[in-house]
Motif scaffolding. Sequence first.
Motif, PDB file in Angstrom:
ATOM      1  N   ARG A 119       0.829  -1.214   0.000  1.00  0.00           N
ATOM      2  CA  ARG A 119       0.000   0.000   0.000  1.00  0.00           C
ATOM      3  C   ARG A 119       0.857   1.254   0.000  1.00  0.00           C
ATOM      4  N   GLU A 143       3.916   1.577  -1.230  1.00  0.00           N
ATOM      5  CA  GLU A 143       4.516   1.727  -2.562  1.00  0.00           C
ATOM      6  C   GLU A 143       3.511   2.271  -3.563  1.00  0.00           C
ATOM      7  N   GLN A 144       2.271   1.734  -3.501  1.00  0.00           N
ATOM      8  CA  GLN A 144       1.251   2.235  -4.423  1.00  0.00           C
ATOM      9  C   GLN A 144       0.930   3.705  -4.153  1.00  0.00           C
ATOM     10  N   ALA A 145       0.871   4.104  -2.884  1.00  0.00           N
ATOM     11  CA  ALA A 145       0.594   5.504  -2.561  1.00  0.00           C
ATOM     12  C   ALA A 145       1.727   6.408  -3.041  1.00  0.00           C
ATOM     13  N   GLU A 187       3.680   5.851  -5.615  1.00  0.00           N
ATOM     14  CA  GLU A 187       3.576   5.976  -7.076  1.00  0.00           C
ATOM     15  C   GLU A 187       2.482   6.963  -7.464  1.00  0.00           C
ATOM     16  N   ARG A 188       1.335   6.878  -6.784  1.00  0.00           N
ATOM     17  CA  ARG A 188       0.266   7.835  -7.115  1.00  0.00           C
ATOM     18  C   ARG A 188       0.681   9.259  -6.774  1.00  0.00           C
ATOM     19  N   LEU A 189       1.416   9.459  -5.688  1.00  0.00           N
ATOM     20  CA  LEU A 189       1.868  10.800  -5.320  1.00  0.00           C
ATOM     21  C   LEU A 189       2.840  11.356  -6.354  1.00  0.00           C
ATOM     22  N   GLU A 190       3.717  10.522  -6.853  1.00  0.00           N
ATOM     23  CA  GLU A 190       4.667  10.989  -7.865  1.00  0.00           C
ATOM     24  C   GLU A 190       3.942  11.363  -9.145  1.00  0.00           C
ATOM     25  N   ALA A 191       2.928  10.556  -9.520  1.00  0.00           N
ATOM     26  CA  ALA A 191       2.171  10.877 -10.728  1.00  0.00           C
ATOM     27  C   ALA A 191       1.429  12.200 -10.567  1.00  0.00           C
ATOM     28  N   GLN A 192       0.842  12.445  -9.411  1.00  0.00           N
ATOM     29  CA  GLN A 192       0.152  13.709  -9.174  1.00  0.00           C
ATOM     30  C   GLN A 192       1.134  14.877  -9.159  1.00  0.00           C
ATOM     31  N   ARG A 193       2.330  14.639  -8.624  1.00  0.00           N
ATOM     32  CA  ARG A 193       3.320  15.717  -8.569  1.00  0.00           C
ATOM     33  C   ARG A 193       3.736  16.154  -9.973  1.00  0.00           C
ATOM     34  N   ARG A 194       3.823  15.197 -10.880  1.00  0.00           N
ATOM     35  CA  ARG A 194       4.213  15.534 -12.245  1.00  0.00           C
ATOM     36  C   ARG A 194       3.142  16.347 -12.946  1.00  0.00           C
TER      37      ARG A 194
END
Length: 482
Positions: free
Chosen positions: A306, A308-310, A312-319
């Motif tokens: 969980r 790791e998945q969070a 990854e989602r945070l990095e995608a939102q940051r971009r």
Amino acid sequence: MAIRPQMDETGRLLADVPKGDNAPPFSVSELSSSLKRTVEDRFGHVRVRGEISGWKRAASGHCYLTLKDDKATLDTVLWKGSAAKLAFDAQDGVEVIATGKLTTYPGRSKYQLVADSLELAGEGALMQLLEKLKAKLAGEGLFAAERKRALPFIPRRIGVVTSPTGAVIRDILHRLSDRFPSEVLVWPVQVQGDKAAGLVANAIAGFNAMEDGERPDLLIVARGGGSIEDLWAFNEEVVVRAIAGSSIPVISAVGHETDTTLSDYAADRRAPTPTAAAEIAVPVRGELLAHVAQQGVRMQTALSRRVEQAAERLEAQRRLLADPRAMVDQRGQRVDDLGERLGVALGARADRAAKALAEKSGVLRPSLLEQRLTAATERLARAAPNVALLDRLHQRGAERFNGLSRLLEQLDPDRPLDRGFARLTGVDGLVITSAAAARKAGTFSVKFADGALGAIATDSPPKKPRARKEAPDPALKQETLF
């Protein structure tokens, strides 16, 4: 020729010997005593099989019953000491074997059996008694499935009701120690014999009467295998009711796997053996620890996944977001622009307000206000005569109203009634003003000042009432000379 029984020096009957009519007779007591000794000597120890009828326990503790078969009956008495040793609940219809001696009861010229013991006549009688009691208790709902309670998963303290010297308690303690070491309270009792049922019931009640901090979370009622007679204490009604009424969940572990008692039906859980009862009571501690460790590993793995998945989602939102510093700089520039515009707008607004104030202040000059006050005073002076005219018109209207009110009072049709007049009214509500109209109406209403009456028209005037003669006063009666 009379026949008289002969006795020897011991009181035994000799052969019947014919005697003369002048032979001395026996007294009733002598004959009764002789018969009593003869019967007791001949039947000093007997075993009689029969069906119980008329079972009764007296207040003294003695029990009275009748043994019967298809051809005869035998009165039987069981003294208090022997009755207390009964290993079953005696009742009518049960076939038993009574052991005792035959004797007579001279007071009623009867013979009876004084029984030292009663035992059920074979396993068939036991099963008959068992089925009868089972049907009775089942009818009261003591075996209903909805009464069963769930056992605690890990009991903090376990109470055991069993014999302290048998192999049963050792098996239970050993099995509990292997699976899940727990605190055990043992209530030692007899598990076989005439007192066993009462002791087991008292032990169950004793555990339930303990305080909350000492009371067990689970009870095990246990006994080793044996015959149906050996296990009979756990078929007694007092034990079954104690188990059914226990506030603590109960496991019944009586006998072997093929043995079944009424206690098994009343308990919350039946165990085929005492060892199996220990296995039902607690889980395996090692298996629990392994399960907890396994669940811990699974939880750690799930949490890591969980996280790791969070991430990854945070990095995608940051971009997807713009540079925060650029966003701040743009907002700062806009603030500066709005600040400059605010200063210019405030100055223009102040100028407009000053012009509006100057225009309003010109209208409020003292000379102009005095002119408007003078004009209003003149208009009020011109209107004063009109106000006086209105007052006179109002006074004239009031006088005219008062005159009309007095006239209305004079024309009130009920006013003459106060002076003794009456008004006649027909059923149609019209006023009757002549005798012809009254005859035509037949019936009418006569209204007076204090109420109304019904009347009937007739041509004959009412008759005058006769003058009543007053009785002479006895005090004025003249006395006769004679």
